[in-house]
Design a protein around this motif. Structure first.
Motif, PDB file in Angstrom:
ATOM      1  N   ALA A 164      15.203  56.142 -11.616  1.00  5.42           N
ATOM      2  CA  ALA A 164      13.937  56.878 -11.629  1.00  5.42           C
ATOM      3  C   ALA A 164      12.908  56.176 -12.510  1.00  5.42           C
ATOM      4  CB  ALA A 164      14.181  58.307 -12.110  1.00  5.42           C
ATOM      5  N   ALA A 165      13.354  55.625 -13.630  1.00  5.42           N
ATOM      6  CA  ALA A 165      12.432  54.909 -14.523  1.00  5.42           C
ATOM      7  C   ALA A 165      11.889  53.647 -13.863  1.00  5.42           C
ATOM      8  CB  ALA A 165      13.144  54.561 -15.828  1.00  5.42           C
ATOM      9  N   GLN A 166      12.734  52.979 -13.056  1.00  3.66           N
ATOM     10  CA  GLN A 166      12.308  51.743 -12.400  1.00  3.66           C
ATOM     11  C   GLN A 166      11.261  51.998 -11.324  1.00  3.66           C
ATOM     12  OE1 GLN A 166      16.064  50.219 -11.067  1.00  3.66           O
ATOM     13  NE2 GLN A 166      16.426  49.008 -12.951  1.00  3.66           N
ATOM     14  N   ILE A 167      11.435  53.084 -10.551  1.00  2.94           N
ATOM     15  CA  ILE A 167      10.507  53.335  -9.437  1.00  2.94           C
ATOM     16  C   ILE A 167       9.346  54.222  -9.863  1.00  2.94           C
ATOM     17  CG2 ILE A 167      12.352  53.062  -7.742  1.00  2.94           C
ATOM     18  CD1 ILE A 167      12.442  56.085  -7.436  1.00  2.94           C
ATOM     19  N   GLY A 168       9.399  54.770 -11.097  1.00  2.49           N
ATOM     20  CA  GLY A 168       8.308  55.582 -11.597  1.00  2.49           C
ATOM     21  C   GLY A 168       8.187  56.942 -10.940  1.00  2.49           C
ATOM     22  N   ARG A 169       9.314  57.450 -10.390  1.00  4.00           N
ATOM     23  CA  ARG A 169       9.293  58.758  -9.725  1.00  4.00           C
ATOM     24  C   ARG A 169      10.546  59.540 -10.130  1.00  4.00           C
ATOM     25  NH1 ARG A 169       8.880  57.077  -4.801  1.00  4.00           N
ATOM     26  NH2 ARG A 169      11.008  57.495  -4.085  1.00  4.00           N
ATOM     27  N   PRO A 170      10.391  60.781 -10.635  1.00  2.00           N
ATOM     28  CA  PRO A 170      11.570  61.538 -11.076  1.00  2.00           C
ATOM     29  C   PRO A 170      12.393  62.038  -9.893  1.00  2.00           C
ATOM     30  CG  PRO A 170       9.635  62.922 -11.222  1.00  2.00           C
ATOM     31  CD  PRO A 170       9.142  61.554 -10.821  1.00  2.00           C
ATOM     32  N   ARG A 186       7.041  61.923 -18.929  1.00  2.00           N
ATOM     33  CA  ARG A 186       6.281  63.179 -18.963  1.00  2.00           C
ATOM     34  C   ARG A 186       6.351  63.807 -20.352  1.00  2.00           C
ATOM     35  NH1 ARG A 186       7.781  66.583 -13.479  1.00  2.00           N
ATOM     36  NH2 ARG A 186       6.920  65.089 -11.962  1.00  2.00           N
ATOM     37  N   VAL A 187       7.458  63.574 -21.058  1.00  2.00           N
ATOM     38  CA  VAL A 187       7.593  64.012 -22.443  1.00  2.00           C
ATOM     39  C   VAL A 187       8.095  62.826 -23.255  1.00  2.00           C
ATOM     40  CG1 VAL A 187       8.032  66.437 -21.905  1.00  2.00           C
ATOM     41  CG2 VAL A 187       9.955  64.840 -22.058  1.00  2.00           C
TER      42      VAL A 187
END
Length: 664
Positions: A164-170, A186-187
Motif C-alpha cells: 500500500a505504501a508503494q502504490i500510495g493507496r490504502p 494519513r496519520v
C-alpha cells in the motif's frame, strides 16, 4: 518391599532440614526433583512401603540409581531451587502442565513503528502486548472488528502494508474508516501510536473514560448541528458498549484476580483458569497433566502456580489468586509470588458470595475439560483404532486385540494377597467385567500370577463346556485339562445341546445375563517382567489354551515382555499403544490396591474376641471400651470381666478360656 530399592541412604544420613532432592538414573540424568520441609521425613516415605506407592512413583524409583539433596534455609528458598532445577533439568517424572489446546490471544505489536493488532498463538514475543487468552479466535476478531471503528489502528500484514505504501493507496479498511491508513501517511507515527495506546488501555479494562469522551463529543457535534458526525459517534459508542458486553461482569469494578479450579482422576488432572480484570472475565485457559505420583490437590495447585507464574511477567500476576484448596506451603508460595510481582499477592479459597459462585463455574469447566480431554484421547475412534493396531503390530499378533485383560497382584510382605482382572474392549474400560481374586499362593508374585490365570481360564473352559462349545470341537481338547475343569458344573457337557446355549454361548439361559468368564481375551497383560509373562503363558499352556496372546508390562522402563523372549519390545514414549497399555496396567493396579486395602482394613478390625463363641458385637464393644485393648482383657480375671455390664460369670469364664488358648 522397600528392599527393592538398593540405593536407599543410610539411616541417620538424611538431614531433617528443609531442602530439595534429586533422583538420578544410571546415566546420571536427573529424572525427578522434589522439595521438602523435612528431607528425612520426605525421602523415607519413598523407601518405607514400596508396594503402597503410586505405580508411576514405583517406576521412578526402579529407574533411579541414586538420590542426592541440597539443604536450604527456608521453605521459600526450597521453592525457588526446586523451580530452577525443574527448569534446568526438565526431569522426566516431574509434573508438567501442558495446554489442553493452543489458546489464541489478542496481540498488539507495540515494538513496531506502526503497531498492529492481530490474533496470535504460541510463544509470546518481546515488545508485544497480549490480551486473553480467549476460547475462540472468532471471538477476538468480532471484538477487534467493533473496536476498529473507534481505534482505527493497523491490522494488515507487513506485505500488505508495504504494498500500500508503494502504490500510495490504502487497503479496503482504510476506505471504510477501520484503519487510519498510516501506510499512506494519513496519520503520523505518533498519532497512530496514540491510537494503539488507547486501544490497549480499553482492552486492559479502563473503558469508562472512552465512552464518556465519545458521549461528550457527540453532544458537542449535535449542538454544532454536525449531525452526521454525531451519528457516527453514536455508532462508535454503541460499538464500545457492545464490545464491553462481550466480557461478562462477574465481580466488583476494582477486582483483579485469577480463579484456578482443578478436576482430577487417578491418572490425570485438568486445570482451568479464568482471568478477571476490572471485574470482568478477560480470558480463560486450560491445562492437563499426567499424574506422576499420588499428589494431593494442594500439591497439584502448588506445582501449577509455580509453573504458571514462574516465567510470567510481573504485570501478569494479579493481586489475588483464588484456588480450590491452599497449597501445603501457602505462606512460602505467597511470599515467592509476591517477590516476583513486586507487590503483595494473596492466595485464598473463596468461601461464599460472588467469588465462590465464580469458582463453582470454573470447577464445572475443569470437570468438562478433563472429560473432553479423556474423550479425545481414549474415546476417539481413530486414536483407539491406531492404538490397537500398534499393539497388534508390536506384539506380532494375528488380529487386533479387541478384548484385553490385565492382571495385577497386590500385597504387603506376602500378607492379604489379592489380584485384579480388568477388561478393556475396543480400547475402553468395561467395568462390569472386572473381577478380583483372593490369592491362596504365598510363594511370591510369579506363583500368584500363575494361580490367578489358571483359575480364570479354568472358569472359562467350564463355561464353554457347559454350553457345549468344547464338544463342538473348538478350543481345548475335551479329554484334556478342560474335562477336569468342567467337573462339578451344573448340567455337565451334555447341556450344551440345547438351542439357547448354542445360540448365545456367553449368556446364562436361566438369568439372561452374561456368564462371568465366558468371553476369552485376545491379549492377556500382566503387571511385571519376563518371569510374570512366562508364568501366565505356562498357566495357559497347562490348560490347553493356545489362542490367547500374553505379554508383561514392566514398570522400570515401561518395557513390554513376551514369553520366551530374551529382549523386551520397546514402544515409543509418545505412541498410542504404550498409552493404552499403561492405562490398562494402571487401572489393574488401582483395582487391586482398592481391594487389598479393603481386605486389609477388614482383617485389622477383626480381633481375638471374634473367635469367642456367644459373644456378639455389642458385648465385644463393651469389653474393649471397659478394658481399652484385647491385651488388657487377656490379663483380666473372670471376676474383673464380670464387672462389664451384660457379662455374666459363665460368659466371663468362656472369655478367659478362649483368650488363654490363643497365641497373643
Amino acid at each position: 518391599m522397600g528392599g527393592q530399592v538398593s540405593f536407599r541412604p543410610k539411616p541417620g544420613s538424611i538431614p531433617e532440614s528443609p531442602g530439595v532432592y534429586r533422583f538420578k538414573d544410571a546415566e546420571g540424568r536427573v529424572i525427578y526433583v522434589g522439595k521438602a520441609k523435612s528431607l528425612r521425613q520426605r525421602l523415607n516415605s519413598y523407601f518405607a512401603d514400596f508396594a503402597g506407592l503410586h505405580p508411576r512413583t514405583q517406576t521412578m524409583l526402579t529407574t533411579a540409581v541414586d538420590v542426592d539433596w541440597t539443604v536450604v534455609g527456608t521453605e521459600v528458598e526450597a521453592l525457588q531451587l526446586e523451580y530452577s532445577w525443574i527448569k534446568e533439568y526438565d526431569p522426566r517424572f516431574n509434573v508438567k502442565y501442558r495446554d489442553d489446546k493452543s489458546y489464541p490471544y489478542l496481540a498488539v505489536t507495540m515494538g513496531e513503528e506502526f503497531p498492529r493488532v492481530q490474533v496470535l498463538r504460541g510463544a509470546k514475543r518481546k515488545g508485544t502486548r497480549y490480551f486473553g487468552p480467549y476460547s475462540h479466535a472468532w471471538a477476538i476478531r468480532e471484538t477487534v472488528d467493533l473496536l476498529l471503528r473507534v481505534f482505527p489502528i493497523r491490522s494488515c500484514s507487513g506485505g500488505v502494508f508495504k504494498r500500500a505504501a508503494q502504490i500510495g493507496r490504502p487497503c479496503l479498511l482504510g476506505y471504510i474508516d477501520k484503519c487510519s491508513a498510516p501506510c499512506v501517511s494519513r496519520v503520523t507515527a505518533e498519532e497512530h501510536r496514540a491510537l494503539a495506546d488507547d486501544f490497549c488501555e480499553f482492552m486492559a479494562g479502563n473503558t469508562g473514560r472512552f465512552v464518556k469522551r465519545l458521549e461528550r463529543e457527540m453532544r458537542e457535534a449535535a449542538v454544532e448541528q454536525e449531525y452526521e458526525r454525531a451519528a457516527r459517534l453514536r455508532d462508535d459508542i454503541q460499538a464500545l458498549r457492545q464490545a464491553m458486553e462481550k466480557q461478562a461482569v462477574v465481580l466488583g469494578d476494582n477486582t483483579d484476580c485469577d480463579v484456578v479450579a482443578l478436576a482430577e482422576d487417578p491418572l490425570e488432572a485438568a486445570v482451568q483458569v479464568f482471568y478477571v480484570r476490572g471485574g470482568r472475565i478477560r480470558g480463560q485457559r486450560g491445562w492437563v497433566v499426567d499424574k506422576v505420583e499420588e499428589a494431593a490437590p494442594g500439591e497439584l495447585v502448588e506445582q501449577f502456580l509455580l509453573q504458571m507464574y514462574g516465567e510470567a511477567a510481573a504485570e501478569a500476576l494479579p493481586r489475588e489468586v483464588l484456588v480450590p484448596v491452599l497449597p501445603p506451603d501457602a505462606a512460602a508460595v505467597t511470599e515467592l509470588l509476591g517477590e516476583h510481582r513486586g507487590a503483595r499477592v494473596e492466595i485464598r479459597v473463596p468461601q461464599r458470595g460472588d467469588k465462590r459462585s465464580l469458582m463453582e463455574t470454573v470447577e464445572r469447566n475443569a470437570v468438562e475439560s478433563l472429560k473432553q480431554h479423556k474423550l479425545r484421547r481414549a474415546s476417539d475412534l481413530t486414536a483407539r483404532s491406531r492404538a490397537l493396531q500398534e499393539v497388534a503390530d508390536a506384539l506380532d499378533l494375528d488380529q487386533v486385540p479387541l478384548r484385553i485383560e490385565c492382571y495385577d497382584v497386590s500385597h504387603i510382605q506376602g500378607t492379604d494377597v489379592v489380584a485384579s482382572m480388568v477388561v478393556f474392549e475396543d480400547g475402553l474400560a468395561r467395568k462390569s467385567e472386572y473381577r478380583r481374586f483372593s490369592v491362596r499362593s504365598t510363594e511370591g508374585d510369579v506363583a500368584s500370577i500363575h494361580e490367578v490365570i489358571s483359575r480364570r481360564f479354568k472358569r472359562y473352559l467350564e463355561e464353554r463346556s457347559a454350553t457345549g462349545e468344547l464338544d463342538a470341537g473348538t478350543g481345548a481338547d475335551p479329554a484334556g485339562p478342560a474335562e477336569e475343569a468342567a467337573e462339578g458344573v451344573s448340567g455337565g457337557p451334555g447341556t450344551g445341546d440345547g438351542p439357547s446355549a448354542r445360540t448365545s454361548p456367553g449368556i446364562d439361559p436361566e438369568t439372561g445375563k452374561p456368564r462371568k468368564f465366558a468371553y476369552p481375551p485376545n491379549l492377556v497383560v500382566v503387571d511385571g517382567g519376563p518371569a510374570q509373562a512366562a508364568a501366565a503363558r505356562r498357566a495357559l499352556d497347562e490348560l490347553g489354551v493356545d489362542d490367547v496372546a500374553v505379554c508383561g508390562l514392566a514398570k522400570r522402563l515401561e518395557e513390554v515382555w513376551l514369553p520366551g523372549e530374551d529382549l523386551p519390545v520397546i514402544l515409543a514414549r509418545s505412541s498410542e499403544a504404550l498409552y493404552l497399555l499403561q492405562r490398562v496396567r494402571d487401572e489393574a493396579h488401582r483395582f487391586a490396591i482398592t481391594y487389598h486395602r479393603s481386605k486389609r482394613s477388614k482383617s485389622v478390625k477383626e480381633s481375638a474376641l471374634d473367635e469367642v463363641p456367644g459373644l456378639g458385637p455389642a458385648r465385644r464393644q463393651a469389653l474393649i471400651k471397659h478394658f481399652g485393648s484385647v491385651k488388657r482383657l487377656r490379663e483380666a480375671t473372670a471376676a474383673q470381666i464380670c464387672e462389664v455390664p451384660g457379662i455374666g460369670p459363665s460368659t466371663a469364664e468362656t472369655i478367659v478360656s478362649a483368650l488363654k488358648g490363643q497365641n497373643p
